[in-house]
Design a protein around this motif. Structure first.
Motif, PDB file in Angstrom:
ATOM      1  N   LEU A 370       0.829  -1.202   0.000  1.00 45.12           N
ATOM      2  CA  LEU A 370       0.000   0.000   0.000  1.00 45.12           C
ATOM      3  C   LEU A 370       0.862   1.251   0.000  1.00 45.12           C
ATOM      4  CD1 LEU A 370      -2.672  -1.030   2.674  1.00 45.12           C
ATOM      5  CD2 LEU A 370      -3.002  -0.915   0.200  1.00 45.12           C
ATOM      6  N   CYS A 371       1.909   1.219   0.830  1.00 46.03           N
ATOM      7  CA  CYS A 371       2.807   2.366   0.913  1.00 46.03           C
ATOM      8  C   CYS A 371       3.609   2.516  -0.373  1.00 46.03           C
ATOM      9  CB  CYS A 371       3.746   2.216   2.107  1.00 46.03           C
ATOM     10  SG  CYS A 371       2.891   2.283   3.701  1.00 46.03           S
ATOM     11  N   GLU A 372       4.026   1.385  -0.925  1.00 46.50           N
ATOM     12  CA  GLU A 372       4.775   1.455  -2.181  1.00 46.50           C
ATOM     13  C   GLU A 372       3.902   2.012  -3.295  1.00 46.50           C
ATOM     14  OE1 GLU A 372       6.603  -1.915  -4.963  1.00 46.50           O
ATOM     15  OE2 GLU A 372       7.757  -1.648  -3.104  1.00 46.50           O
ATOM     16  N   ASN A 373       2.657   1.577  -3.360  1.00 42.85           N
ATOM     17  CA  ASN A 373       1.744   2.094  -4.376  1.00 42.85           C
ATOM     18  C   ASN A 373       1.502   3.594  -4.197  1.00 42.85           C
ATOM     19  OD1 ASN A 373       1.417  -0.419  -5.564  1.00 42.85           O
ATOM     20  ND2 ASN A 373      -0.390  -0.933  -4.368  1.00 42.85           N
ATOM     21  N   LYS A 374       1.409   4.013  -2.943  1.00 41.94           N
ATOM     22  CA  LYS A 374       1.205   5.429  -2.667  1.00 41.94           C
ATOM     23  C   LYS A 374       2.423   6.240  -3.114  1.00 41.94           C
ATOM     24  CE  LYS A 374      -0.458   8.398   1.078  1.00 41.94           C
ATOM     25  NZ  LYS A 374      -0.883   8.428   2.508  1.00 41.94           N
ATOM     26  N   LEU A 375       3.609   5.704  -2.847  1.00 41.84           N
ATOM     27  CA  LEU A 375       4.832   6.372  -3.279  1.00 41.84           C
ATOM     28  C   LEU A 375       4.899   6.440  -4.793  1.00 41.84           C
ATOM     29  CD1 LEU A 375       7.705   7.510  -2.706  1.00 41.84           C
ATOM     30  CD2 LEU A 375       8.519   5.149  -2.828  1.00 41.84           C
ATOM     31  N   VAL A 376       4.576   5.333  -5.455  1.00 42.30           N
ATOM     32  CA  VAL A 376       4.622   5.295  -6.920  1.00 42.30           C
ATOM     33  C   VAL A 376       3.684   6.345  -7.512  1.00 42.30           C
ATOM     34  CG1 VAL A 376       3.972   3.905  -8.923  1.00 42.30           C
ATOM     35  CG2 VAL A 376       5.431   2.931  -7.148  1.00 42.30           C
ATOM     36  N   ALA A 377       2.486   6.451  -6.961  1.00 41.58           N
ATOM     37  CA  ALA A 377       1.533   7.445  -7.458  1.00 41.58           C
ATOM     38  C   ALA A 377       2.084   8.865  -7.285  1.00 41.58           C
ATOM     39  CB  ALA A 377       0.203   7.297  -6.728  1.00 41.58           C
ATOM     40  N   LYS A 378       2.724   9.108  -6.158  1.00 34.89           N
ATOM     41  CA  LYS A 378       3.297  10.422  -5.898  1.00 34.89           C
ATOM     42  C   LYS A 378       4.445  10.721  -6.876  1.00 34.89           C
ATOM     43  CE  LYS A 378       3.953  11.239  -1.588  1.00 34.89           C
ATOM     44  NZ  LYS A 378       4.559  11.244  -0.220  1.00 34.89           N
ATOM     45  N   LEU A 379       5.287   9.711  -7.119  1.00 36.90           N
ATOM     46  CA  LEU A 379       6.404   9.892  -8.048  1.00 36.90           C
ATOM     47  C   LEU A 379       5.902  10.155  -9.462  1.00 36.90           C
ATOM     48  CD1 LEU A 379       8.781   7.036  -6.811  1.00 36.90           C
ATOM     49  CD2 LEU A 379       9.117   9.493  -6.511  1.00 36.90           C
ATOM     50  N   GLN A 380       4.868   9.437  -9.852  1.00 35.21           N
ATOM     51  CA  GLN A 380       4.337   9.628 -11.200  1.00 35.21           C
ATOM     52  C   GLN A 380       3.800  11.037 -11.390  1.00 35.21           C
ATOM     53  OE1 GLN A 380       1.564   6.389 -11.524  1.00 35.21           O
ATOM     54  NE2 GLN A 380       3.151   4.880 -12.029  1.00 35.21           N
ATOM     55  N   THR A 381       3.236  11.602 -10.337  1.00 38.25           N
ATOM     56  CA  THR A 381       2.774  12.991 -10.402  1.00 38.25           C
ATOM     57  C   THR A 381       3.959  13.950 -10.452  1.00 38.25           C
ATOM     58  OG1 THR A 381       0.745  12.459  -9.195  1.00 38.25           O
ATOM     59  CG2 THR A 381       1.427  14.765  -9.218  1.00 38.25           C
ATOM     60  N   ASN A 382       4.944  13.716  -9.571  1.00 43.69           N
ATOM     61  CA  ASN A 382       6.102  14.605  -9.506  1.00 43.69           C
ATOM     62  C   ASN A 382       6.914  14.598 -10.797  1.00 43.69           C
ATOM     63  OD1 ASN A 382       5.362  15.167  -6.893  1.00 43.69           O
ATOM     64  ND2 ASN A 382       6.883  13.829  -5.942  1.00 43.69           N
ATOM     65  N   TYR A 383       6.956  13.442 -11.463  1.00 46.79           N
ATOM     66  CA  TYR A 383       7.743  13.333 -12.692  1.00 46.79           C
ATOM     67  C   TYR A 383       6.890  13.468 -13.949  1.00 46.79           C
ATOM     68  CZ  TYR A 383      11.604  11.766  -9.737  1.00 46.79           C
ATOM     69  OH  TYR A 383      12.599  11.696  -8.793  1.00 46.79           O
ATOM     70  N   ASN A 384       5.677  14.001 -13.755  1.00 42.35           N
ATOM     71  CA  ASN A 384       4.804  14.319 -14.899  1.00 42.35           C
ATOM     72  C   ASN A 384       4.639  13.137 -15.850  1.00 42.35           C
ATOM     73  OD1 ASN A 384       4.438  17.171 -14.174  1.00 42.35           O
ATOM     74  ND2 ASN A 384       6.605  17.384 -14.705  1.00 42.35           N
ATOM     75  N   LEU A 385       4.184  12.033 -15.288  1.00 34.90           N
ATOM     76  CA  LEU A 385       3.926  10.857 -16.114  1.00 34.90           C
ATOM     77  C   LEU A 385       2.935  11.193 -17.224  1.00 34.90           C
ATOM     78  CD1 LEU A 385       3.909   7.759 -16.717  1.00 34.90           C
ATOM     79  CD2 LEU A 385       2.045   7.600 -15.039  1.00 34.90           C
ATOM     80  N   LYS A 386       3.302  10.822 -18.449  1.00 28.45           N
ATOM     81  CA  LYS A 386       2.407  10.979 -19.592  1.00 28.45           C
ATOM     82  C   LYS A 386       2.253   9.624 -20.267  1.00 28.45           C
ATOM     83  CE  LYS A 386       1.597  13.538 -23.882  1.00 28.45           C
ATOM     84  NZ  LYS A 386       2.122  14.573 -24.816  1.00 28.45           N
TER      85      LYS A 386
END
Length: 775
Positions: A370-386
């Motif tokens: 759960l924590c890893e998924n939360k981190l991944v979601a945050k990283l994808q936002t910070n790195y402007n996932l397209k």
């Protein structure tokens, strides 16, 4: 093999002296700072004052001597030796080989782990687990099996069936009858869906969360775990009583025996109970009658346990006892008849005492995802996932019937392979693109059989989710060196440590082993150094009670002790692979911590391969395990290896369980007997074991100086002594001294090699700047 890892131990010792070796990136970062002058130059590398101070402060063990002239000079000599070797390693291109880079990449992944954690989420899970552990819940359930990867249309059918069952439960139908009729739990035939009491961290997270969200006497919502769909009924909720320690007297008797045997056992346990009530000593009765071999000679004492850790009827009786020393009436379990005696009850400790333990449990538990998924979601936002949905749609269509069978492949020359699936573009940075070809390469390597899935596009979409997740984490790993200077330093330390290890292996360790003539010559030149003295190999056992002497002697018939009380998780590997997983590394670290704490222990590393692999994979899996143990400062002479090849498979159905390394703890140190004899009462046995010079030990002075067994008395208490052999003063033979000779010869070769390096690379010390840091 052991010699190889002895050499690795030497490297680790060297690195421990130079822990925190600074990096070129550290130096480059500070080059333009005029307040940070060059203090040393080795070859072409300039070392800044701040860099040297960093490694010096990190490496000096005696902080009282920090920056004293003698301490600085001593450390500087070691530091220069290290840098000379690193210069040579760079010139030799040690770090450019594929094997080196692959191994270094595995360390990178492990070292990055602490930086890839959502600490706020982890704290939340810790607090949640602790709060849930304040309560225990008695629960029953109905399970409808669903494979972890099931086609959506099939899971819908099972879900709809569970809706019907839940409706019946809500309408008041007997839950145990519903469980017997519908549940696919393998134990339902005898437990009728009843699971007993549970508390936090005892079941899978979705089950735990559903149960804790359900009121007493309530029926849960439908929820899914990796086993399938469930509904749960909560019978009762009550405060967690903590843990309990009891002793027991047991008459063994399995369920289902003839009534005559049942009556006989019941009469025997009743007779024992009456003897206890009449005042006969528990200790005597336990030793005389109890059929639990593991506890009968320990007054029947069992390890302390909490709710959900013992058979329900045993647990209920134990927690019902209230006064220390209170005796229960005889109870029947599936093991036989028992009488329990309360030793003590222990309430739940405060969060501050168990927080670290809870964190370890959670990081090993699937809920940590759960924590890893939360981190991944945050990283994808910070790195402007397209993402490019049109490209993904076409990529998913490339799945065919081979994919659920783990036999899928793709055409790498297809022009669509270069299409971009998604990209990251950090603010102010360049975009990183991930193509269809990258994704298909991931699927090809990671595919596993999932025959329950009919929808091919759904099967491929599952891999895409995994690929996007892993790619996000991998991208963040690559960014860590830019975000965290201390991580960059740590990575360089590992890299230089690996470079040093390889260079030492080539120039010192292997060279010493191969130069048999040089070894012999070194031994002959320093014969006086390798001498045996007049001594006795002996063990002394000081007992508080003479009644323990026969038991002690029976133990001493064994000279190699498996420590069965200590168990570690098995290390599992992918097919035809020997790379350690993160979980395996955690387990190895736990083993290493234990062995560092208890020098009398050793570890057996047993390698196994699946019958579908090459037998050599067992040995290949042993090597990285050994290497990491030694890297964690476990001496090589405390590691034993066993290669089982593919002769000892665990499972014929789950072949992944066969690809493993097992870690078992043993001891040859008879001092371990203290733990056995002193488990119930401290001080019952004191053991001294070793090689004693004549006149060194006052107890040995009281017996004849020759091999044998002796019993003497000190202050009226027995001392049992065994002398195994005597050693008269004499020179050691070459074979007897060989291990010491190799070590000495390696030191000699290293000194020669360093003299060569000093001639090859210039060393310039800026004495003026060095003097400024000396007190």
């Amino acid at each position: 093999m052991n010699t190889y890892f002895h050499r690795f131990t030497t490297l680790i010792f060297t690195l421990s002296l130079l822990l925190g070796v600074a990096t070129q990136s550290f130096a480059q970062k500070n080059k333009k700072n005029k307040k940070d002058p060059v203090i040393l130059k080795v070859g072409q590398e300039e070392i800044l004052r701040s860099e040297f101070q960093y490694v010096y402060e990190k490496g000096v063990r005696n902080k009282d001597s920090l920056y004293l002239a003698e301490s600085v000079k001593s450390y500087l000599d070691l530091f220069i030796d290290f840098k000379l070797k690193i210069q040579e390693a760079k010139d030799k291109g040690i770090s450019e080989s594929g094997d080196f880079q692959q191994e270094f990449a595995s360390y990178q992944k492990i070292l990055a782990k602490p930086y890839l954690t959502d600490n706020a989420c982890l704290d939340q899970l810790i607090n949640e687990a602790y709060e849930r552990q304040q309560e225990v819940i008695e629960v029953s359930h109905v399970l409808l099996n669903v494979p972890e990867y099931e086609d959506p249309k099939d899971t819908l059918k099972v879900y709809q069936k569970m809706q019907e069952i839940r409706a019946k439960a809500l309408a008041g139908e007997d839950f145990s009858k519903l469980a017997l009729q519908y549940s696919q739990d393998s134990k339902v035939s005898y437990n009728k869906g009843q699971l007993g009491f549970i508390t936090g961290l005892q079941t899978v997270y979705p089950f735990e969360s559903a149960v804790y969200a359900t009121a007493q006497n309530g029926i849960s919502e439908i929820f899914r775990t990796k086993y399938g769909y469930h509904i749960a009924k909560v019978q009762q909720r009550k405060p967690n009583p903590g843990s309990v320690e009891v002793a027991h007297i047991m008459i063994q008797l399995p369920l289902g025996v003839a009534q005559e045997e049942e009556n006989k056992a019941k009469a025997q346990i009743d007779e024992i109970y009456q003897k206890i009530k009449a005042g006969e000593k528990w200790t005597v009765l336990c030793a005389q009658y109890s059929q639990d071999a593991a506890s009968k000679n320990k007054e029947g004492r069992l390890p302390e346990f909490g709710i959900g850790k013992a058979l329900p009827e045993f647990e209920e009786t134990a927690f019902a006892l209230s006064q220390e020393g209170e005796i229960s009436q005889p109870i029947r379990t599936s093991y036989g008849w028992h009488i329990l005696k309360l030793i003590k009850k222990t309430p739940l400790p405060p969060l501050s005492q168990v927080k670290d333990e809870l964190q370890q449990q959670i990081t090993k538990d699937a809920r940590n995802l759960l924590c890893e998924n939360k981190l991944v979601a945050k990283l994808q936002t910070n790195y402007n996932l397209k993402q490019y949905p049109e490209v993904l749609t076409e990529a998913l269509k490339k799945a065919d019937r081979r994919l659920p069978q783990a036999a899928w492949s793709y055409v790498s020359t297809d022009p669509s392979m270069e299409n971009i699936l998604f990209s990251f573009k950090p603010k102010g940075g360049e975009a990183k693109n991930f193509t269809v070809k990258d994704f298909f390469g991931f699927v090809y390597e990671k595919q596993v059989a999932r025959p329950a899935i009919d929808s091919l596009e759904y099967a491929m979409a599952l891999y895409y989710q995994d690929y996007l997740h892993e790619s996000t984490l991998e991208y963040e790993r690559g960014m860590l060196v830019h975000k965290y200077p201390e991580y960059a330093l740590l990575m360089q330390e590992y890299k230089e440590g690996m470079m040093l290890y390889e260079l030492m292996r080539i120039n010192v360790w292997d060279k010493a082993l191969q130069d048999t003539t040089g070894l012999r010559k070194h031994f002959e030149q320093f014969t006086d150094k390798y001498q045996w003295k007049d001594r006795a190999t002996s063990a002394l056992f000081e007992l508080q009670n003479e009644n323990l002497l026969p038991e002690l002697k029976s133990y001493l018939l064994k000279n190699f002790y498996p420590v069965n009380a200590i168990q570690f998780d098995k290390l599992y590997f992918d097919k035809d692979e020997n790379t350690l997983s993160e979980e395996s590394v955690k387990t190895i670290k736990e083993v290493a911590v234990l062995l560092r704490q208890k020098p009398e222990l050793r570890v057996e590393v047993a390698g196994h391969a699946d019958p579908g692999e090459q037998a050599s994979m067992a040995s290949a899996r042993i090597e990285p395990t050994l290497k990491y143990l030694v890297f964690e400062k476990v001496s090589a002479d405390r590691i034993v290896t066993k290669d089982y090849s593919f002769t000892d498979p665990i499972s014929k159905t789950d072949r992944s369980k066969n690809r493993r390394v097992e870690l078992k703890i043993y001891t040859t140190d008879k001092k371990e007997l203290e733990n056995i004899f002193n488990a119930d009462k401290q001080g019952m046995l004191k053991v001294s074991e070793g090689v004693f010079e004549k006149g060194q030990n006052p107890l040995l002075n009281q017996i004849e100086w020759k091999p044998g067994s002796y019993t003497i008395y000190q202050s009226g208490k027995p001392v049992y002594i065994e002398i195994y052999d005597l050693k008269e003063p004499r020179p050691k033979t070459y074979q007897e001294a060989r291990g010491f000779v190799i070590t000495d010869y390696q030191k000699f070769l290293e000194k020669q090699w360093l003299d060569t390096l000093r001639q090859k690379y210039s060393v310039e010390i800026n004495q003026k700047e060095l003097d400024k840091i000396i007190k």
